[in-house]
Design a protein around this motif. Sequence first.
Motif, PDB file in Angstrom:
ATOM      1  N   LEU A 118       0.945  -1.117  -0.109  1.00  0.00           N
ATOM      2  CA  LEU A 118      -0.002  -0.012  -0.047  1.00  0.00           C
ATOM      3  C   LEU A 118       0.830   1.253  -0.073  1.00  0.00           C
ATOM      4  O   LEU A 118       1.818   1.344   0.725  1.00  0.00           O
ATOM      5  N   ARG A 119       0.561   2.401  -0.826  1.00  0.00           N
ATOM      6  CA  ARG A 119       1.165   3.452  -0.961  1.00  0.00           C
ATOM      7  C   ARG A 119       1.057   4.234   0.496  1.00  0.00           C
ATOM      8  O   ARG A 119      -0.098   4.578   0.843  1.00  0.00           O
ATOM      9  N   CYS A 120       2.180   4.550   0.819  1.00  0.00           N
ATOM     10  CA  CYS A 120       2.154   5.408   2.403  1.00  0.00           C
ATOM     11  C   CYS A 120       1.847   6.970   1.844  1.00  0.00           C
ATOM     12  O   CYS A 120       2.485   7.494   0.912  1.00  0.00           O
ATOM     13  N   ALA A 136       5.675  -1.561   2.236  1.00  0.00           N
ATOM     14  CA  ALA A 136       4.560  -2.618   2.699  1.00  0.00           C
ATOM     15  C   ALA A 136       3.982  -2.005   4.290  1.00  0.00           C
ATOM     16  O   ALA A 136       4.909  -1.209   4.813  1.00  0.00           O
ATOM     17  N   THR A 137       2.936  -2.277   4.529  1.00  0.00           N
ATOM     18  CA  THR A 137       2.443  -1.748   5.832  1.00  0.00           C
ATOM     19  C   THR A 137       2.105  -2.876   6.551  1.00  0.00           C
ATOM     20  O   THR A 137       1.640  -4.064   6.154  1.00  0.00           O
ATOM     21  N   THR A 138       1.956  -2.757   7.957  1.00  0.00           N
ATOM     22  CA  THR A 138       1.537  -3.890   8.770  1.00  0.00           C
ATOM     23  C   THR A 138       0.615  -3.309   9.717  1.00  0.00           C
ATOM     24  O   THR A 138       0.557  -2.219  10.166  1.00  0.00           O
ATOM     25  N   GLY A 139      -0.521  -4.425  10.179  1.00  0.00           N
ATOM     26  CA  GLY A 139      -1.543  -3.861  11.070  1.00  0.00           C
ATOM     27  C   GLY A 139      -0.907  -3.840  12.535  1.00  0.00           C
ATOM     28  O   GLY A 139      -0.003  -4.417  12.833  1.00  0.00           O
ATOM     29  N   VAL A 162      -3.241   0.975  10.462  1.00  0.00           N
ATOM     30  CA  VAL A 162      -1.852   0.313   9.710  1.00  0.00           C
ATOM     31  C   VAL A 162      -0.766   1.226   9.935  1.00  0.00           C
ATOM     32  O   VAL A 162      -1.019   2.514   9.951  1.00  0.00           O
ATOM     33  N   ALA A 163       0.421   0.769   9.946  1.00  0.00           N
ATOM     34  CA  ALA A 163       1.509   1.521  10.040  1.00  0.00           C
ATOM     35  C   ALA A 163       2.628   1.250   8.972  1.00  0.00           C
ATOM     36  O   ALA A 163       2.695   0.191   8.512  1.00  0.00           O
ATOM     37  N   CYS A 164       2.991   2.347   8.558  1.00  0.00           N
ATOM     38  CA  CYS A 164       4.025   2.250   7.236  1.00  0.00           C
ATOM     39  C   CYS A 164       5.332   1.434   7.967  1.00  0.00           C
ATOM     40  O   CYS A 164       5.847   1.893   8.955  1.00  0.00           O
ATOM     41  N   VAL A 165       6.047   0.424   7.088  1.00  0.00           N
ATOM     42  CA  VAL A 165       7.023  -0.198   7.556  1.00  0.00           C
ATOM     43  C   VAL A 165       8.384   0.979   7.556  1.00  0.00           C
ATOM     44  O   VAL A 165       9.129   0.954   8.304  1.00  0.00           O
ATOM     45  N   SER A 166       8.339   1.806   6.451  1.00  0.00           N
ATOM     46  CA  SER A 166       9.444   2.707   6.330  1.00  0.00           C
ATOM     47  C   SER A 166       9.429   3.889   7.493  1.00  0.00           C
ATOM     48  O   SER A 166      10.375   4.139   7.839  1.00  0.00           O
ATOM     49  N   CYS A 167       8.273   4.699   7.300  1.00  0.00           N
ATOM     50  CA  CYS A 167       8.483   5.852   8.192  1.00  0.00           C
ATOM     51  C   CYS A 167       7.462   5.686   9.639  1.00  0.00           C
ATOM     52  O   CYS A 167       7.453   6.741  10.234  1.00  0.00           O
ATOM     53  N   ASP A 168       6.855   4.574   9.735  1.00  0.00           N
ATOM     54  CA  ASP A 168       5.989   4.221  10.894  1.00  0.00           C
ATOM     55  C   ASP A 168       4.776   5.064  11.321  1.00  0.00           C
ATOM     56  O   ASP A 168       4.420   5.440  12.242  1.00  0.00           O
ATOM     57  N   ARG A 169       4.335   5.902  10.142  1.00  0.00           N
ATOM     58  CA  ARG A 169       3.142   6.660  10.061  1.00  0.00           C
ATOM     59  C   ARG A 169       2.087   5.742   9.933  1.00  0.00           C
ATOM     60  O   ARG A 169       1.786   4.941   9.198  1.00  0.00           O
ATOM     61  N   THR A 170       0.987   5.993  10.801  1.00  0.00           N
ATOM     62  CA  THR A 170      -0.214   5.537  10.816  1.00  0.00           C
ATOM     63  C   THR A 170      -1.154   5.775   9.831  1.00  0.00           C
ATOM     64  O   THR A 170      -1.301   7.054   9.583  1.00  0.00           O
ATOM     65  N   SER A 171      -2.003   5.163   9.104  1.00  0.00           N
ATOM     66  CA  SER A 171      -3.113   5.198   8.270  1.00  0.00           C
ATOM     67  C   SER A 171      -4.463   4.393   8.521  1.00  0.00           C
ATOM     68  O   SER A 171      -4.181   3.528   9.523  1.00  0.00           O
TER      69      SER A 171
END
Length: 179
Positions: free
Chosen positions: A16-18, A26-29, A48-57
């Motif tokens: 999923l695009r951050c 990739a993001t993880t729940g 969900v949180a971005c694996v790269s920047c840890d931002r929550t969506s």
Amino acid sequence: MLPWVVRRTRLPLLSLRCAHCRAESATTGRGRFRVNANGRRLDVWLLVACVSCDRTSKLTVHERAPVRSIGPAELHGYRVNDPELMASTLLDPLLARRNRFALDWTGAWRLETPPARLGEAWPVQVEVAFDDPVPVRPERLIAHGLGLSRNQVRRRIKCGIPLHRPTSAGFTFTVMAGD
């Protein structure tokens, strides 16, 4: 007939695009839902949180749904962040389509096979069952399970489904004697 089972070891990652770092990452729940009430309507999101920047969506689960359209047990599961409800929600293909993401199953599953019996008569029939909808190419699954190359799999395996297309449905195959 030998039983093989494909089991999930963890939840898959999401492709999923951050929105923050704009990378196709990739993001993880997080294992959390957010429930928001507005009058007699509910919004439910899976965080969900971005694996790269840890931002929550947020992924939309229910949008402006009447309170009575969600069962009491399901609503309670959303409020207490029930892990089983989170897994079933994440694996729902309608949620993936609506929120435009794909599941990345790399490293999120394992194949359980019984111990090999060397004195077993040929041909051997194997039944593969899936606990979760893990899309895997039968050719690679069989090669991994039997310790064969993919060329050997093509020569020695008789199967009623295409071996080169991913599947997440159970199937059976027959292993013929080696050369």
